[in-house]
Design a protein around this motif. Structure first.
Motif, PDB file in Angstrom:
ATOM      1  N   VAL A   1       0.848  -1.200   0.000  1.00 22.78           N
ATOM      2  CA  VAL A   1       0.000   0.000   0.000  1.00 22.78           C
ATOM      3  C   VAL A   1       0.879   1.243   0.000  1.00 22.78           C
ATOM      4  O   VAL A   1       0.665   2.171  -0.783  1.00 22.78           O
ATOM      5  CB  VAL A   1      -0.963  -0.005   1.213  1.00 22.78           C
ATOM      6  CG1 VAL A   1      -1.656   1.346   1.370  1.00 22.78           C
ATOM      7  CG2 VAL A   1      -1.992  -1.117   1.084  1.00 22.78           C
ATOM      8  N   GLN A   2       1.920   1.276   0.855  1.00 21.85           N
ATOM      9  CA  GLN A   2       2.808   2.432   0.947  1.00 21.85           C
ATOM     10  C   GLN A   2       3.567   2.677  -0.352  1.00 21.85           C
ATOM     11  O   GLN A   2       3.838   3.819  -0.711  1.00 21.85           O
ATOM     12  CB  GLN A   2       3.787   2.260   2.104  1.00 21.85           C
ATOM     13  CG  GLN A   2       3.122   2.373   3.449  1.00 21.85           C
ATOM     14  CD  GLN A   2       4.046   2.011   4.596  1.00 21.85           C
ATOM     15  OE1 GLN A   2       5.107   1.408   4.413  1.00 21.85           O
ATOM     16  NE2 GLN A   2       3.635   2.363   5.803  1.00 21.85           N
ATOM     17  N   LYS A   3       3.899   1.599  -1.057  1.00 24.73           N
ATOM     18  CA  LYS A   3       4.632   1.727  -2.320  1.00 24.73           C
ATOM     19  C   LYS A   3       3.696   1.932  -3.503  1.00 24.73           C
ATOM     20  O   LYS A   3       4.143   1.963  -4.651  1.00 24.73           O
ATOM     21  CB  LYS A   3       5.498   0.485  -2.545  1.00 24.73           C
ATOM     22  CG  LYS A   3       6.628   0.375  -1.539  1.00 24.73           C
ATOM     23  CD  LYS A   3       7.405  -0.909  -1.734  1.00 24.73           C
ATOM     24  CE  LYS A   3       8.524  -1.010  -0.710  1.00 24.73           C
ATOM     25  NZ  LYS A   3       9.215  -2.298  -0.766  1.00 24.73           N
ATOM     26  N   ASN A   4       2.392   2.050  -3.223  1.00 25.19           N
ATOM     27  CA  ASN A   4       1.385   2.304  -4.244  1.00 25.19           C
ATOM     28  C   ASN A   4       1.397   1.259  -5.359  1.00 25.19           C
ATOM     29  O   ASN A   4       1.325   1.575  -6.532  1.00 25.19           O
ATOM     30  CB  ASN A   4       1.542   3.719  -4.812  1.00 25.19           C
ATOM     31  CG  ASN A   4       0.260   4.229  -5.422  1.00 25.19           C
ATOM     32  OD1 ASN A   4      -0.828   3.813  -5.039  1.00 25.19           O
ATOM     33  ND2 ASN A   4       0.390   5.120  -6.387  1.00 25.19           N
ATOM     34  N   ARG A   5       1.508  -0.011  -4.962  1.00 27.66           N
ATOM     35  CA  ARG A   5       1.454  -1.118  -5.925  1.00 27.66           C
ATOM     36  C   ARG A   5       0.064  -1.182  -6.545  1.00 27.66           C
ATOM     37  O   ARG A   5      -0.866  -0.505  -6.105  1.00 27.66           O
ATOM     38  CB  ARG A   5       1.801  -2.436  -5.238  1.00 27.66           C
ATOM     39  CG  ARG A   5       3.164  -2.480  -4.616  1.00 27.66           C
ATOM     40  CD  ARG A   5       4.245  -2.454  -5.677  1.00 27.66           C
ATOM     41  NE  ARG A   5       5.537  -2.753  -5.073  1.00 27.66           N
ATOM     42  CZ  ARG A   5       6.652  -2.148  -5.391  1.00 27.66           C
ATOM     43  NH1 ARG A   5       6.660  -1.210  -6.306  1.00 27.66           N
ATOM     44  NH2 ARG A   5       7.780  -2.481  -4.808  1.00 27.66           N
ATOM     45  N   SER A   6      -0.115  -2.034  -7.508  1.00 26.53           N
ATOM     46  CA  SER A   6      -1.410  -2.133  -8.188  1.00 26.53           C
ATOM     47  C   SER A   6      -2.491  -2.588  -7.214  1.00 26.53           C
ATOM     48  O   SER A   6      -2.235  -3.376  -6.293  1.00 26.53           O
ATOM     49  CB  SER A   6      -1.329  -3.109  -9.365  1.00 26.53           C
ATOM     50  OG  SER A   6      -1.349  -4.447  -8.906  1.00 26.53           O
TER      51      SER A   6
END
Length: 198
Positions: A27-32
Motif C-alpha cells: 500500500v505504501q509503495k502504491n502497488r497495483s
C-alpha cells in the motif's frame, strides 16, 4: 514478495504480522490495486487461521469485505473490514443482492448492505480475537475514515470518542455501532406512529 506460511495449523502471530507487513508495504509503495487486494486476501485468511470464522470449515475459503468495496471503496484494504468465509457462508451473505449499490437509496434498500449482517460479521471477528487472545487493534484495524463513515451513517459520535481515547477497540466500535439502530430511526418511527394514530 510472497510470504509463505507452512501450515494453517501452525500459524503464529509472527506469520500474521509478516502478511500484514507485506500488505502495508505494498500500500505504501502504491502497488497495483489487484496485487494489494491479493495481499489483503492472504492476510485475512492467515489472520483467521485458514478457516471460516462463521462455521470453522476449511474448504472453499474466501476473504470477504464486510462493507463492500463498491459502497465504501476506501475500506477495500482495511484489515478490520475483512473476514474469512467458506463458499457456503459467503454465498449466504450475498444471497439477496451482490451488485453495485444505488447510492441514492438508504442502506439495505436493495438487500445488499444490511446493518444486522455487518453487526454479525464484526461480532464474529471480535469474538474470534477475544477467544484467541490477539490484539484487536493490531490485527483488525479500521482507519479513521471508515470510523467517520460509520458515524455519518449511524450517529453515535460518543462511541468514536471512546475509540479515540483508547477505551474501545476499532473492531468493537464497528460491532457496537451496527448492532444498534440510530437514535434518529427510533425518533422517526415514534413520530410516524403518532401521526398514523391522529
Amino acid at each position: 514478495m510472497d510470504v509463505r506460511v507452512s501450515s494453517p495449523s501452525v500459524i503464529g502471530l509472527e506469520d500474521i504480522r509478516r502478511r500484514k507487513l507485506a500488505l502495508t508495504s505494498a500500500v505504501q509503495k502504491n502497488r497495483s490495486g489487484r496485487w494489494i487486494l491479493q495481499l489483503w486476501s492472504r492476510f485475512i485468511k492467515t489472520r483467521d487461521l485458514y478457516r471460516c470464522v462463521c462455521c470453522d470449515s476449511v474448504e472453499g475459503l474466501q476473504a470477504h469485505h464486510v462493507v463492500r468495496k463498491t459502497l465504501f471503496p476506501w475500506g477495500a484494504f482495511e484489515i478490520g473490514n475483512g473476514i474469512t468465509l467458506c463458499h457456503r457462508c459467503h454465498r449466504r451473505v450475498h444471497a439477496e443482492f451482490n451488485g453495485r449499490p444505488d447510492m441514492s437509496l438508504p442502506f439495505g434498500a436493495e438487500q445488499g448492505d444490511d446493518q444486522d449482517e455487518w453487526a454479525f460479521l464484526y461480532g464474529l471477528l471480535l469474538e474470534d480475537a477475544v477467544r484467541r487472545g490477539i490484539s484487536e487493534d493490531e490485527f483488525y484495524f479500521l482507519g479513521d475514515r471508515m470510523l467517520t463513515f460509520f458515524v455519518a451513517a449511524q450517529g453515535y459520535e460518543d462511541l468514536r470518542e471512546m475509540v479515540l481515547r483508547g477505551e474501545m477497540s476499532r473492531i468493537k466500535f464497528a460491532h457496537e455501532i451496527w448492532r444498534v439502530m440510530p437514535e434518529d430511526w427510533y425518533k422517526n418511527v415514534v413520530a410516524e406512529t403518532i401521526l398514523l394514530n391522529l
